[in-house]
Design an enzyme around this catalytic site. Structure first.
Site, PDB file in Angstrom:
ATOM      1  NE  ARG A 143       4.781   2.483  12.560  1.00 24.43           N
ATOM      2  CZ  ARG A 143       5.080   1.301  12.029  1.00 24.43           C
ATOM      3  NH1 ARG A 143       5.342   1.203  10.732  1.00 24.43           N
ATOM      4  NH2 ARG A 143       5.091   0.215  12.776  1.00 24.43           N
ATOM      5  CD  GLU A 173      -0.148   3.392   6.981  1.00 19.61           C
ATOM      6  OE1 GLU A 173      -0.440   2.281   7.425  1.00 19.61           O
ATOM      7  OE2 GLU A 173       1.012   3.765   6.787  1.00 19.61           O
ATOM      8  CG  HIS A 183       1.938  -0.168   6.347  1.00 17.94           C
ATOM      9  ND1 HIS A 183       1.756   0.680   7.402  1.00 17.94           N
ATOM     10  CD2 HIS A 183       3.115  -0.823   6.592  1.00 17.94           C
ATOM     11  CE1 HIS A 183       2.755   0.541   8.264  1.00 17.94           C
ATOM     12  NE2 HIS A 183       3.587  -0.356   7.791  1.00 17.94           N
TER      13      HIS A 183
END
Lengths: 328, 328
Positions: A244, A273, A291
């Site tokens: 993360r 993000e 991601h």
């Protein structure tokens, strides 16, 4: 295929979705052949009002780790008996309230582990061997290949894994095949693994050429990779983050990269993000990934099968495929 | 540091170079502290005349696999006693003529093996998981990450290795750690390896999701990966080439990629480097690498030490470090 939230199809079991998980978007057509989804995110009603309106019909809820399921949501749904999450982690769900209300929870077990470990190794090879930078170099039409800078060898690199859970272990297994020397940081030493344990992440960084962040984001791990750790990693050190974004102090990371205080980074995750710090776009020693951790065709399929299998099992009164044990 | 080809420094041993190997360019300064290099490529004289002029002083020659050393060159150098090549292969050197003249040959043994195997795996992860394409996607400022296409999982993929020499074996070792299923093609079945052998490369392609080209370029392997093999690999199949461009029929490969007849490719080598077929620049399912196989900092250093160590040993009448056995 989209079904209206206003009419409930009588033939199919009803499942609530607050916000659509990725696997739902990928396999929506198939999901909708088996279940009738109440789509809170498409409704013009405020969420709470939406939930109250349909509360009696909602026995099952499908979410992922980006949609918190707090106690007050659970309390609005007195018929709720199952929450299926398309994630490994379940800490976005108030498990205590689930226990109180007798709600079962199912996750997707270890379906994602291999894909995330693969992308970690892929990002490491990419940043060390400058694969993405090389691809851009060729595509730009550059023909003096000997001008392209040398990369770095994987073999012999001391790789420090931050968080040796199932993903960290799979990363370690892969990197051993490349001749890397693995050590790790975790709160507790794991007696069954052959790798050197560092109780302190700074000490791990000091003794590593590469740090790979594989731990969960918790209050304890928020900004764990700070200025001190990055400075211990040093200007020839590389960092890969597939966990993360907020485990790393991103401002410090960007500063270290821009000022050459660390060697490079492979990043699949970011603090905010899809916003990526502009300064990173200029750098050739970083690989930026949108991601992608678990987004493979095969894994999305497996995830679809597990989510729909758990829902199916629940509605047929069969045992769940991947029930999370929710005891104190 | 550049030394003139016209004056021979009396203190340092003299070594001829026809064209500079990469490792010479990278570590030229260090090389020139230990040897006096006669630089044929910088001379205005035609090569033969250059060789004749300096023939008496030339006992040692340093080359790589891109510079052929045919019999007529060797015959122009009656004092030649050693050829050091910064390559594993020695088939660019006329070994028969070396034997006749009592010239020893040294190579760099297996220094390059790991780096080449690493880049093969890196290109495979990159093309399957779309790492370079993802990096470009983020750098272009795209923010709808869920629009980025799914990649493919490594685990379970049937990987066919074409040429199971030292590099192929290292690729296999790495890919087993990712859960890939390895088989291979080679003229002879290798009794000591646990992988399935296919005597026919087309049959290997038919039974593989991925082909990784690891063999040498010879008359037999030139265009071995032709239309038939690519068609057997099929539209969901991927190809990685880290060996030599001409082992693949590049025109056919480009056609198959453009027309979607194979799934994608990771290419470190091309038929006419540094020229890359323009059509490839438009494709997102290929990763293009500027022949990076062995170009790491660590390996260039090891290569420098081995080349200079062999030259040093020769001039001190000590045994060569990595002599090639040149018997019939």
């Amino acid at each position: 295929m989209a079904s209206s939230p206003d009419k409930i199809s009588p033939e199919l079991p009803v499942v609530l979705i607050l916000k659509p998980p990725e696997v739902f978007k990928v396999h929506e057509e198939l999901f909708c052949q088996r279940f009738h989804f109440l789509r809170a995110w498409e409704s013009t009603l405020p969420t709470d009002q939406f939930l109250t309106t349909y509360a009696q019909s909602i026995q099952a809820l499908f979410c992922n780790s980006f949609t918190p399921i707090p106690a007050h949501v659970i309390r609005l749904l007195p018929s709720l008996r199952l929450i299926v999450t398309s994630s490994v982690g379940v800490n976005h769900i108030d498990l205590h309230e689930c226990r109180r209300q007798g709600i079962k929870v199912a996750n997707i077990a270890k379906v994602f582990t291999d894909d995330v470990a693969d992308i970690a190794v892929g990002l490491l090879i990419d940043v060390l061997r400058k694969v993405s930078a090389g691809d851009q170099y060729v595509r730009s039409g550059s023909r003096i290949w000997s001008d392209f800078p040398l990369g770095y060898k994987l073999g012999g690199k001391r790789v420090g894994i931050v968080g040796l859970g199932s993903i960290g272990l799979e990363v370690a297994k892969r990197l051993e095949a490349f001749g890397c020397i693995v050590s790790y940081n975790s709160r507790m030493k794991k007696p069954s693994v052959p790798f050197l344990h560092y109780a302190n992440v700074c000490e791990l960084a000091l003794n590593s050429d590469v740090l790979i962040i594989c731990c969960s984001l918790t209050e304890q791990t928020y900004h764990m990779i700070n200025r001190e750790v990055l400075s211990a990693l040093g200007k020839h050190g590389f960092i890969v983050n597939i966990a993360r974004g907020s485990i790393v102090d991103e401002k410090e990371l960007v500063r270290c990269l821009v000022q050459g205080e660390i060697g490079g980074a492979g990043l699949d995750v970011f603090a905010d993000e899809p916003n990526v710090p502009d300064d990173l776009f200029e750098l050739e020693n970083v690989v930026l990934s949108p991601h992608r951790g678990v987004f493979t065709d095969e894994t999305m399929w497996e995830c679809y099968e597990l989510v729909s299998g758990n829902l199916e099992a629940f509605f047929s009164n069969k045992p769940l495929l991947t029930m999370v044990h929710n005891d104190d």
